[in-house]
Design an enzyme around this catalytic site. Structure first.
Site, mmCIF file in Angstrom:
data_model
loop_
_atom_site.group_PDB
_atom_site.id
_atom_site.type_symbol
_atom_site.label_atom_id
_atom_site.label_comp_id
_atom_site.label_asym_id
_atom_site.label_seq_id
_atom_site.Cartn_x
_atom_site.Cartn_y
_atom_site.Cartn_z
ATOM 1 N N CYS A 2 125.857 -9.736 -5.821
ATOM 2 C CA CYS A 2 124.575 -9.879 -6.505
ATOM 3 C C CYS A 2 124.125 -8.520 -7.024
ATOM 4 O O CYS A 2 124.694 -7.481 -6.678
ATOM 5 C CB CYS A 2 123.516 -10.451 -5.559
ATOM 6 S SG CYS A 2 123.943 -12.064 -4.868
ATOM 7 N N GLY A 28 125.953 -11.218 -11.257
ATOM 8 C CA GLY A 28 125.555 -12.563 -10.849
ATOM 9 C C GLY A 28 124.959 -13.331 -11.999
ATOM 10 O O GLY A 28 124.062 -12.828 -12.681
ATOM 11 N N ASN A 101 121.863 -7.925 -1.518
ATOM 12 C CA ASN A 101 123.240 -8.006 -1.997
ATOM 13 C C ASN A 101 124.156 -7.756 -0.818
ATOM 14 O O ASN A 101 124.096 -6.698 -0.193
ATOM 15 C CB ASN A 101 123.493 -6.956 -3.092
ATOM 16 C CG ASN A 101 124.964 -6.844 -3.459
ATOM 17 O OD1 ASN A 101 125.690 -7.827 -3.452
ATOM 18 N ND2 ASN A 101 125.398 -5.637 -3.787
ATOM 19 N N GLY A 102 125.004 -8.709 -0.484
ATOM 20 C CA GLY A 102 125.928 -8.530 0.630
ATOM 21 C C GLY A 102 126.038 -9.772 1.477
ATOM 22 O O GLY A 102 125.721 -10.887 1.040
ATOM 23 N N TYR A 257 136.758 -4.066 -10.000
ATOM 24 C CA TYR A 257 136.319 -5.205 -10.798
ATOM 25 C C TYR A 257 134.819 -5.296 -11.031
ATOM 26 O O TYR A 257 134.380 -5.455 -12.158
ATOM 27 C CB TYR A 257 136.799 -6.499 -10.118
ATOM 28 C CG TYR A 257 136.312 -7.776 -10.759
ATOM 29 C CD1 TYR A 257 136.928 -8.283 -11.895
ATOM 30 C CD2 TYR A 257 135.227 -8.483 -10.238
ATOM 31 C CE1 TYR A 257 136.488 -9.454 -12.499
ATOM 32 C CE2 TYR A 257 134.776 -9.653 -10.831
ATOM 33 C CZ TYR A 257 135.410 -10.142 -11.958
ATOM 34 O OH TYR A 257 134.977 -11.289 -12.545
#
Length: 501
Positions: A2, A28, A101-102, A257
């Protein structure tokens, strides 16, 4: 994966948060949300879809205030409804909004304790809501009418003791300020930026430095592993190292990526790391296939371009853009089901047959996860007339699930899991397949000024840096993350919609 952002400004922050979220949209595409605070009022707007679809002009006008946070979400198993769009909110104590995020590796155990002992109510299965309630519970224990930065950090000390996994967080404590903190291993990224204005300094926290650049904020630094920063409602910055002993291991897949090439994460340029990936991969090709017959190197857009260009230059081979991308189709890696991923590949890419006809082509991608996308791209190259199709991955074989916030599938859905390289080559239809060595990938991402000696490379090595990932946990994760599980959840969601209508 995210994207998160938090801003404390000297004027309305709604547009800046929106703009930062559009820059982080690659992290996201499933849902987006913004929460702002001003004049005693909390304003929240969130929903399914891209940033541009969730927020219309009337929504933006309602998001008033000089402080706020934002979030862009990609879908994971059990997280597909608008109710799970972030930021999450609890009204006690003080009113707290949080975006995350995570992934917490002990979320299930924490949820049980929160309900049984902390007397908290959870509306969703999201570990972000768990994290929010852990923080709220610890802040509640302090019990003062108006909290100080020291109170916030004291509550966070307890959060760090209770929560395990990889996480970067922005939170807004209503009427007090914006908080940002990062897991003790620094697995998930978080940066701090500043901008000077005639009214005083403005501050921004974001997942990637590119969000700061786009809004003319100066990159101050990365938030350190186990560190928290608190920007109070008067724009004053406070910081505290909550975890004294840390092992800094940022996620290496960010460089492969996820992150944009124009970002810096932990003082490492993503662009230069990808250039070095191309150099290392070219050196391996020259070692193993010194007499190769490669006519042209073609990247699979977009994230492999930097590595592919450097690889072509090192090999002394032509570099060409052989695929044209429809930019209105989302990233297939983060689409919620195998069927959708398969449908999207041909909608997303179209081959220029002049670059393929009669040639031995080396296709370069950032990584190979499930292998279905790679197989379809190789088929496109053959249909365009390629004589031979070779395939190179700038990353090593992905053989293990990621448990720290990347929705990599169950191990049995990873094409390289339990297979040798030649077996993978046959499955995806390549005449020859070459992977980056893990040692070379680590060397490509290292930079002497960053002082990072190791990374979280668990999806390649199977070594989980938090030390708490058991076979039982991975088995449970496999049940939750498989495409079958996601399809079942999607079917339930459609059934609810039908019943409601």
């Amino acid at each position: 994966m995210c994207g998160i952002v938090g801003v404390v400004g000297t004027s309305a922050v709604n547009q800046r948060i929106y703009d930062a979220m559009t820059v982080l949209q690659h992290r996201g595409q499933d849902a987006a949300g913004i929460a702002t605070y001003g004049d005693g009022e909390l304003c929240v707007r969130k929903g399914r879809g891209l940033v541009r679809d969730v927020f219309q002009q009337h929504h933006m006008l309602e998001l008033k205030g000089h402080a706020g946070i934002g979030h862009v979400r990609y879908p994971t198993a059990g997280c597909d409804s608008a109710s799970e769009a972030q930021p999450f909110y609890v009204n006690s104590p003080y009113g707290i909004c949080l975006a995350h995020n995570g992934n917490l590796t002990n979320a299930a155990e924490l949820a049980e304790v929160l309900v049984r002992e902390d007397r908290r109510h959870l509306n969703t299965t999201s570990d972000s809501e768990v994290l929010l309630n852990v923080f709220a519970s610890e802040l509640q224990r302090i019990g003062t009418p108006r909290i100080t930065p020291a109170d916030v950090f004291a509550a966070l000390n307890a959060v760090y003791r209770r929560c395990r996994g990889g996480y970067a967080v922005v939170a807004m404590i209503i009427g007090h300020g914006i908080l940002g903190f990062r897991d003790p291993n620094g697995i998930r990224p978080l940066v701090l930026g500043q901008r000077d204005t005639p009214r005083g300094p403005e501050w921004m926290l974001a997942s990637e430095s590119v969000a700061l650049d786009s809004l003319s904020f100066r990159l101050v630094r990365d938030i350190a592993p186990g560190e928290a920063v608190f920007i109070d409602d008067r724009g004053r910055l406070h910081s505290h190292q909550c975890v004294a002993s840390v092992r800094h291991t940022p996620c290496i897949f960010e460089y492969v990526y996820f992150a944009r090439p124009d970002s810096k994460i932990d003082n490492i340029s993503v662009y230069r790391a990808r250039m070095r990936m191309g150099d290392r991969l070219a050196e391996k090709i020259l070692r193993e296939q010194a007499n190769h017959d490669i006519d042209v190197v073609i990247p699979i857009p977009d994230t492999s371009r930097t590595s592919a260009l450097q690889l072509a230059q090192r090999l002394g081979v032509k570099y060409r853009e052989g695929f044209i991308k429809n930019r209105y189709i989302g990233r297939t890696f983060i689409m919620p089901g195998q069927e959708e991923r398969q449908k999207s590949v041909r909608r997303k890419l179209n081959a220029i047959d002049l670059e393929f006809r009669g040639k031995s082509v080396l296709l370069v991608d950032d990584s190979i996860v499930r292998g279905t996308t790679s197989a379809q791209i190789i088929e496109l190259a053959r249909e365009a007339g390629a004589r031979k199709v070779y395939f190179a991955s700038a990353a090593p074989p992905v053989r293990f699930p990621n448990v720290y916030g990347i929705d990599m599938p169950a191990a049995r859905e990873l094409v390289a899991s339990g297979r040798q390289v030649d077996e993978v080559a046959r499955l995806i239809g390549a005449d020859w397949l070459i992977y980056q060595d893990l040692e070379d990938l680590i060397a490509a991402c290292k930079h002497e000024d960053a002082r990072i000696e190791e990374f979280d490379d668990s999806c390649f090595s199977g070594v989980y840096v938090t030390g708490d990932v058991t076979p039982e946990y991975l088995e449970r994760l496999q049940l939750e993350r498989s495409d079958e599980a996601k399809q079942l959840i999607a079917d339930r969601g459609r059934l609810k919609v039908l019943r409601a209508s």
